[in-house]
Design an enzyme around this catalytic site. Structure first.
Site, PDB file in Angstrom:
ATOM      1  CE  LYS A  83      -4.545   0.941   0.667  1.00  0.00           C
ATOM      2  NZ  LYS A  83      -5.749   0.183   0.352  1.00  0.00           N
ATOM      3  N   GLY A 188     -23.083  -0.194  -2.216  1.00  0.00           N
ATOM      4  CA  GLY A 188     -24.403  -0.463  -1.629  1.00  0.00           C
ATOM      5  C   GLY A 188     -25.510  -0.541  -2.676  1.00  0.00           C
TER       6      GLY A 188
HETATM    7  N1  LIG Z   1     -15.690   0.590  -4.052  1.00  0.00           N
HETATM    8  C1  LIG Z   1     -14.982  -0.524  -3.864  1.00  0.00           C
HETATM    9  O1  LIG Z   1     -14.598  -1.211  -4.812  1.00  0.00           O
HETATM   10  C2  LIG Z   1     -14.662  -0.977  -2.459  1.00  0.00           C
HETATM   11  C3  LIG Z   1     -13.836  -2.106  -2.297  1.00  0.00           C
HETATM   12  C4  LIG Z   1     -13.572  -2.568  -1.013  1.00  0.00           C
HETATM   13  C5  LIG Z   1     -14.104  -1.887   0.080  1.00  0.00           C
HETATM   14  N2  LIG Z   1     -14.895  -0.782  -0.114  1.00  0.00           N
HETATM   15  C6  LIG Z   1     -15.434  -0.099   1.066  1.00  0.00           C
HETATM   16  O2  LIG Z   1     -16.864  -0.168   1.038  1.00  0.00           O
HETATM   17  C7  LIG Z   1     -17.408   1.025   1.583  1.00  0.00           C
HETATM   18  C8  LIG Z   1     -18.322   1.683   0.572  1.00  0.00           C
HETATM   19  O3  LIG Z   1     -17.574   1.981  -0.585  1.00  0.00           O
HETATM   20  P1  LIG Z   1     -18.202   2.804  -1.795  1.00  0.00           P
HETATM   21  O4  LIG Z   1     -17.217   2.736  -2.889  1.00  0.00           O
HETATM   22  O5  LIG Z   1     -19.610   2.365  -2.024  1.00  0.00           O
HETATM   23  O6  LIG Z   1     -18.190   4.275  -1.177  1.00  0.00           O
HETATM   24  P2  LIG Z   1     -19.164   5.484  -1.504  1.00  0.00           P
HETATM   25  O7  LIG Z   1     -18.498   6.687  -0.963  1.00  0.00           O
HETATM   26  O8  LIG Z   1     -19.597   5.438  -2.936  1.00  0.00           O
HETATM   27  O9  LIG Z   1     -20.478   5.145  -0.648  1.00  0.00           O
HETATM   28  C9  LIG Z   1     -20.598   5.325   0.729  1.00  0.00           C
HETATM   29  C10 LIG Z   1     -22.034   5.736   1.006  1.00  0.00           C
HETATM   30  O10 LIG Z   1     -22.227   5.773   2.417  1.00  0.00           O
HETATM   31  C11 LIG Z   1     -22.979   6.919   2.733  1.00  0.00           C
HETATM   32  N3  LIG Z   1     -22.737   7.269   4.133  1.00  0.00           N
HETATM   33  C12 LIG Z   1     -21.678   7.921   4.666  1.00  0.00           C
HETATM   34  N4  LIG Z   1     -21.818   8.043   5.996  1.00  0.00           N
HETATM   35  C13 LIG Z   1     -22.988   7.434   6.311  1.00  0.00           C
HETATM   36  C14 LIG Z   1     -23.685   7.225   7.525  1.00  0.00           C
HETATM   37  N5  LIG Z   1     -23.205   7.646   8.685  1.00  0.00           N
HETATM   38  N6  LIG Z   1     -24.863   6.552   7.481  1.00  0.00           N
HETATM   39  C15 LIG Z   1     -25.367   6.123   6.292  1.00  0.00           C
HETATM   40  N7  LIG Z   1     -24.748   6.295   5.118  1.00  0.00           N
HETATM   41  C16 LIG Z   1     -23.579   6.938   5.117  1.00  0.00           C
HETATM   42  C17 LIG Z   1     -22.539   7.978   1.738  1.00  0.00           C
HETATM   43  O11 LIG Z   1     -23.508   8.999   1.584  1.00  0.00           O
HETATM   44  C18 LIG Z   1     -22.368   7.126   0.470  1.00  0.00           C
HETATM   45  O12 LIG Z   1     -23.566   7.086  -0.293  1.00  0.00           O
HETATM   46  C19 LIG Z   1     -16.215   1.883   2.016  1.00  0.00           C
HETATM   47  O13 LIG Z   1     -15.925   1.619   3.373  1.00  0.00           O
HETATM   48  C20 LIG Z   1     -15.093   1.363   1.146  1.00  0.00           C
HETATM   49  O14 LIG Z   1     -13.821   1.555   1.755  1.00  0.00           O
HETATM   50  C21 LIG Z   1     -15.187  -0.332  -1.347  1.00  0.00           C
END
Ligand SMILES: NC(=O)c1ccc[n+]([C@@H]2O[C@H](COP(=O)([O-])OP(=O)(O)OC[C@H]3O[C@@H](n4cnc5c(N)ncnc54)[C@H](O)[C@@H]3O)[C@@H](O)[C@H]2O)c1
Length: 360
Positions: A83, A188
């Site tokens: 990383k 999500g």
């Molecule tokens: N995108 C990927 O490929 C990937 C891979 C591995 C892990 N992740 C992890 O998964 C999670 C989501 O990733 P993502 O890419 O969908 O991120 P994203 O930023 O697109 O989505 C996160 C969502 O959570 C919402 N949110 C933030 N705080 C909140 C709260 N307190 N209550 C309810 N909703 C809330 C935001 O409004 C947003 O819609 C992150 O923790 C990320 O590190 C993502």
């Protein structure tokens, strides 16, 4: 300037190599941390973040690179864990020249480290970095990249959830179950689609009005609740944290009504010991780094020349890996988080050892 660092701190942490990079003209200050190359070149994203101190940046790089070694090992990849962090404010400090300077440092490691997106870095940034190095994934589709990794992240989380459902209720489906998603972001949203298709009832919350609007218009059957507290105290079978880390803490686990926790968010356990609390409450927790590996599987596939179907097949195997971990946890009488670590360490040791066979 690239400096190999070996201090007591790093020796104790067990990392192979930590490189400090600086380019005064662009203001680049970066740390590339390689935890292990036992299974192959280290892969892990670049975090661009305004850390409070150099120590905080180093600590994050060390922790994140170790996590990637375990994630990549369990994802079945022939890749080690690394990383990088760029110490700065992406909104103020990011420039073409800075990213390209960083790319040259990545290139200087000659393939020991492959980078990708992380917090503060995006697909277009990887395209810029790729102008200086071959060792970059997560590029745009136009540049031979895998594009948006949340597609297979969500698919993998769904597979992990199906495995947990089979372990708990005897059938690998969420049909007829109530699943609560915290965070209808990139991952999500896709997850909600898979669950609805599988016949689950979806309850969700998101702080963003745009995400709420998406749910109302795309899937009006999603039951939207006010906040995460309302979600976890509602009548759920499965809880899927898909927003920020630390969703599982002493307070939330105490009131959580779900039987299973499977979600995309990184670092869901707020502190060590929460996995035991979950076990005591009879809640099955599938370790985040196991079920959310679809994203790294998607970008890792770029190294061979991206093929979506091949990457999807590999992400589908998250079902088998999760099942194996849950069985091992039962057999060894340990929480799944401990069983997952053991399985990752076993693969790194057993497969990593094969390099000692001389090939002539
Ligand atoms: N995108 C990927 O490929 C990937 C891979 C591995 C892990 N992740 C992890 O998964 C999670 C989501 O990733 P993502 O890419 O969908 O991120 P994203 O930023 O697109 O989505 C996160 C969502 O959570 C919402 N949110 C933030 N705080 C909140 C709260 N307190 N209550 C309810 N909703 C809330 C935001 O409004 C947003 O819609 C992150 O923790 C990320 O590190 C993502």
């Amino acid at each position: 300037m690239g400096v190999f660092v070996s201090s007591d701190g790093i020796e104790a942490a067990g990392h192979e190599q930590v490189v400090f990079c600086q380019d005064r003209h662009t203001g680049l200050k970066a740390i590339i941390s390689i935890y292990s190359t036992a299974l192959g070149p280290a892969l892990g994203g670049t975090r661009f973040y305004p850390y409070e101190s150099e120590e905080a940046a180093v600590t994050d790089a060390l922790n994140l690179s170790r996590g990637m070694a375990y994630k990549n090992a369990l994802a079945g990849l022939d890749l080690g864990g690394g990383k990088a962090v760029i110490w700065g404010d992406p909104a103020l400090d990011k420039s073409e020249a800075l990213l390209r300077a960083y790319g040259r440092f990545v290139e200087s490691l000659n393939g020991r480290y492959y980078t990708a997106c992380d917090v503060g870095t995006y697909v277009p940034d990887m395209d810029v970095i790729a102008r200086e190095t071959r060792y970059v994934t997560g590029r745009s589709v136009e540049h031979g990249g895998a594009g948006d990794s949340s597609v297979l992240t969500a698919w993998g989380v769904f597979q992990g959830m199906r495995a947990a459902a089979e372990h708990t209720w005897g059938r690998p489906t969420l049909s007829g179950r109530r699943v609560g998603i915290a965070g209808l972001g990139k991952v999500g949203k896709y997850l909600a689609g898979h669950l609805i298709e599988d016949g689950a009832a979806v309850v969700a919350t998101d702080v963003s009005p745009a995400a709420q609007e998406w749910a109302r218009t795309t899937h009006p059957q999603i039951d939207l609740v006010d906040d995460a507290q309302a979600l976890i105290t509602s009548d759920l079978d499965v809880y899927a944290p898909c927003a920020l880390g630390g969703a599982l803490n002493d307070d939330t686990v105490a009131v959580l009504r779900a039987k299973i926790v499977t979600g995309a968010a990184n670092n869901q356990l707020a502190h060590p010991g929460i996995e035991k609390l979950l076990e005591e409450r009879g809640i099955l927790y599938t370790p985040d780094y196991v079920v959310n590996a679809g994203g790294v599987i998607q970008v890792a596939d770029e190294i061979e020349g991206f093929n979506f179907e091949r990457a999807k097949l590999r992400a589908t195997k998250i079902f088998d890996t999760t099942s194996q971990i849950l069985r091992l946890a039962d057999d060894d009488g340990v929480p799944p988080a401990v069983a997952a670590d053991r399985l990752a360490e076993r693969r790194m040791a057993e497969v990593g050892r094969l390099r000692s066979i001389y090939l002539g």
